[in-house]
Design a protein around this motif. Sequence first.
Motif, mmCIF file in Angstrom:
data_model
loop_
_atom_site.group_PDB
_atom_site.id
_atom_site.type_symbol
_atom_site.label_atom_id
_atom_site.label_comp_id
_atom_site.label_asym_id
_atom_site.label_seq_id
_atom_site.Cartn_x
_atom_site.Cartn_y
_atom_site.Cartn_z
ATOM 1 N N ILE A 131 28.192 11.847 -40.808
ATOM 2 C CA ILE A 131 27.958 10.948 -41.932
ATOM 3 C C ILE A 131 27.939 9.515 -41.403
ATOM 4 O O ILE A 131 28.382 9.253 -40.275
ATOM 5 N N ASP A 132 27.415 8.597 -42.214
ATOM 6 C CA ASP A 132 27.260 7.208 -41.786
ATOM 7 C C ASP A 132 28.383 6.305 -42.269
ATOM 8 O O ASP A 132 28.658 5.266 -41.658
ATOM 9 N N LEU A 133 29.008 6.672 -43.375
ATOM 10 C CA LEU A 133 30.120 5.866 -43.868
ATOM 11 C C LEU A 133 30.979 6.689 -44.803
ATOM 12 O O LEU A 133 30.532 7.709 -45.348
ATOM 13 N N VAL A 134 32.211 6.210 -44.982
ATOM 14 C CA VAL A 134 33.141 6.797 -45.944
ATOM 15 C C VAL A 134 33.404 5.763 -47.019
ATOM 16 O O VAL A 134 33.709 4.606 -46.723
ATOM 17 N N TYR A 135 33.261 6.167 -48.286
ATOM 18 C CA TYR A 135 33.573 5.282 -49.411
ATOM 19 C C TYR A 135 34.809 5.832 -50.120
ATOM 20 O O TYR A 135 34.864 7.011 -50.469
ATOM 21 N N GLY A 136 35.789 4.946 -50.312
ATOM 22 C CA GLY A 136 36.983 5.343 -51.055
ATOM 23 C C GLY A 136 38.038 6.029 -50.232
ATOM 24 O O GLY A 136 38.889 6.740 -50.777
ATOM 25 N N GLY A 137 38.026 5.814 -48.919
ATOM 26 C CA GLY A 137 39.062 6.389 -48.068
ATOM 27 C C GLY A 137 40.363 5.615 -48.168
ATOM 28 O O GLY A 137 40.474 4.631 -48.894
ATOM 29 N N THR A 138 41.346 6.052 -47.426
ATOM 30 C CA THR A 138 42.664 5.434 -47.508
ATOM 31 C C THR A 138 42.761 4.203 -46.620
ATOM 32 O O THR A 138 42.011 4.041 -45.647
ATOM 33 N N ALA A 139 43.710 3.350 -46.964
ATOM 34 C CA ALA A 139 43.941 2.148 -46.171
ATOM 35 C C ALA A 139 44.393 2.503 -44.762
ATOM 36 O O ALA A 139 44.033 1.824 -43.789
ATOM 37 N N ARG A 140 45.168 3.545 -44.614
ATOM 38 C CA ARG A 140 45.661 3.928 -43.288
ATOM 39 C C ARG A 140 44.510 4.338 -42.368
ATOM 40 O O ARG A 140 44.445 3.957 -41.199
ATOM 41 N N SER A 141 43.576 5.125 -42.914
ATOM 42 C CA SER A 141 42.416 5.513 -42.107
ATOM 43 C C SER A 141 41.556 4.297 -41.785
ATOM 44 O O SER A 141 41.008 4.183 -40.680
ATOM 45 N N ALA A 142 41.428 3.402 -42.752
ATOM 46 C CA ALA A 142 40.640 2.190 -42.517
ATOM 47 C C ALA A 142 41.234 1.369 -41.384
ATOM 48 O O ALA A 142 40.501 0.851 -40.527
ATOM 49 N N GLN A 143 42.541 1.245 -41.364
ATOM 50 C CA GLN A 143 43.202 0.515 -40.285
ATOM 51 C C GLN A 143 42.907 1.168 -38.934
ATOM 52 O O GLN A 143 42.536 0.495 -37.959
ATOM 53 N N ARG A 144 43.058 2.469 -38.874
ATOM 54 C CA ARG A 144 42.860 3.180 -37.597
ATOM 55 C C ARG A 144 41.413 3.087 -37.131
ATOM 56 O O ARG A 144 41.133 2.788 -35.959
ATOM 57 N N LEU A 145 40.468 3.325 -38.041
ATOM 58 C CA LEU A 145 39.060 3.308 -37.663
ATOM 59 C C LEU A 145 38.579 1.895 -37.356
ATOM 60 O O LEU A 145 37.734 1.682 -36.483
ATOM 61 N N GLY A 146 39.131 0.904 -38.061
ATOM 62 C CA GLY A 146 38.792 -0.475 -37.748
ATOM 63 C C GLY A 146 39.214 -0.841 -36.342
ATOM 64 O O GLY A 146 38.485 -1.520 -35.608
ATOM 65 N N ASP A 147 40.387 -0.387 -35.945
ATOM 66 C CA ASP A 147 40.861 -0.637 -34.586
ATOM 67 C C ASP A 147 39.973 0.054 -33.537
ATOM 68 O O ASP A 147 39.892 -0.391 -32.396
ATOM 69 N N ALA A 148 39.308 1.133 -33.977
ATOM 70 C CA ALA A 148 38.448 1.887 -33.056
ATOM 71 C C ALA A 148 37.023 1.345 -33.011
ATOM 72 O O ALA A 148 36.180 1.902 -32.313
ATOM 73 N N GLY A 149 36.747 0.282 -33.753
ATOM 74 C CA GLY A 149 35.438 -0.341 -33.683
ATOM 75 C C GLY A 149 34.527 -0.107 -34.861
ATOM 76 O O GLY A 149 33.416 -0.644 -34.904
ATOM 77 N N TYR A 150 34.961 0.677 -35.828
ATOM 78 C CA TYR A 150 34.147 0.888 -37.014
ATOM 79 C C TYR A 150 34.248 -0.334 -37.935
ATOM 80 O O TYR A 150 35.231 -1.075 -37.909
ATOM 81 N N THR A 151 33.221 -0.541 -38.742
ATOM 82 C CA THR A 151 33.215 -1.647 -39.693
ATOM 83 C C THR A 151 34.002 -1.255 -40.932
ATOM 84 O O THR A 151 33.765 -0.187 -41.512
ATOM 85 N N VAL A 152 34.925 -2.111 -41.346
ATOM 86 C CA VAL A 152 35.696 -1.887 -42.570
ATOM 87 C C VAL A 152 35.380 -3.020 -43.533
ATOM 88 O O VAL A 152 35.587 -4.190 -43.214
ATOM 89 N N PHE A 153 34.858 -2.662 -44.690
ATOM 90 C CA PHE A 153 34.456 -3.658 -45.683
ATOM 91 C C PHE A 153 35.384 -3.586 -46.896
ATOM 92 O O PHE A 153 35.495 -2.538 -47.536
#
Length: 499
Positions: free
Chosen positions: A228-250
């Motif tokens: 998939i290309d993006l996740v909408y409505g995921g958790t803040a914890r996952s957003a923190q982890r994926l943001g640290d891994a280089g994914y865009t968090v909006f």
Amino acid sequence: MGVATLMAGSALNAHADEALKGGTLRVGILADMTNFDPMQFSSVNFFLIKNLYDSLIEYTADGEPVPSLATAWEIAPDNMSVSVTLREGVTFASGGTFTSADVAATLEKAKDPERGKNVYATTSIIAGWDTPDAQTVVINFTQPVPSRQILDLLEFAMPIEAAGIDTVETVPAGTGAYDLVERKVGQGVQLAANEDYWREGEPIAEAVDFTIFSDDAAASAALESGSIDLVYGGTARSAQRLGDAGYTVFRGPGPLVQVFRINATREPFTNAKFRQAFNYLMERDGMLRVAYAGLGEPVALPWAPASPAFDAAYLEEFAYDPEKAKALFAESGLSPEAMSDWTLLVNGSDQASVILSQIVQASLADAGIEIELDVRQSAEWIEALLGGDFAATFAGIGNVQKFPSRVATNSIYRTANNPVFGDPHPFPDYVAAIEAVNAAVAEDEVKAAYDKLNRVLVESAFAIPTNSYDVGLIVAAENVAGFTPEIDNLFVARTIGFK
């Protein structure tokens, strides 16, 4: 961390400075929708609403109104009406032409206590409307209405085609950038670009495929694997982890407030002292940190900090104080057995709600009150929530950064046709406080009305806010861009494309 927190700006179109490519946008979501009616303004429908429908006006990230299906609007000098000029050349998904008759039919539905759903509460200020021609609607009010409340009404109004109103729950009837291709219950929804969409150059993606994942971890794994290309409505914890891994968090401009909803028609919650104890039982800082990775603000009232009714003093007054909670439990006069005779309904599909429920369960146990958790998955939990079939549960509420009486769009806060409390409303002081807010125009009246409403909310204690949080977090692959800020953080796909 690669987190893009939107700052105040004037443009709704977030892709204007870069040429993005089309294709099929593959989106992971964590819960199934309820129906296609835009008046069913439930968070599980947020991924669809603004892709199938347009509002009369939109807000920028900093709350400035801009044209959408309405090209102009004029509020009367006495604030007793607003004249709205509609955009020409707009068609519905059916091919029908958008006119003032559709807006009139939409307002008629919204004014119906049975059909108006989450929008109904906002229509109490409407006395009626006129349609002098196909491109003009004049909405008349029962009394002078604050300008911001009028604008909120226009922003919340998403016209439904008159011919499609009776079937809108199962067949979308909007003017949006996408048309429905297929819905598979429990699996996902497929949309295709509306070839006759009125915004030039939009939508960018030719198709949007939404896939429902069983949990946030599964959706995140799918993003990391490239399926998939993006996740909408995921958790803040996952957003923190994926943001640290280089994914865009909006992070958009429209947070929700998490609220411990109480069914005050059921024992032991008919007891006011018992309910009021929960004002002090919430360890808000810890709840925010553990459940939302600290993304948000602790609150003791149902407003985001940007709301005109927000009052930071309440957070101090109702700070976590288990001794005060125990004292109120004792003052209730209820026996330990009576205080423990209920279950806490839990949305098992929402990790944060599970964590918050476990925290409350532990705090109650420390006070000598032993309760069980009734964990249900998304569809079953939503049915119980909207049907008022619970003693207490955690659920987010929206419209918390807009005009304060818009809180009444949320089911637990409705002043009429409340699915939890029914009619007549058991808290007449709350109903009167909402009416006073709606009627206040002078500056001194406005402040007094806000203060009264806030005090009534904590005293009635049928809903205990804990924190604001980001609904609709977007976590995307690096080649995805064009995210559009939406005042409620609804998902807007029309500007998203690939680099």
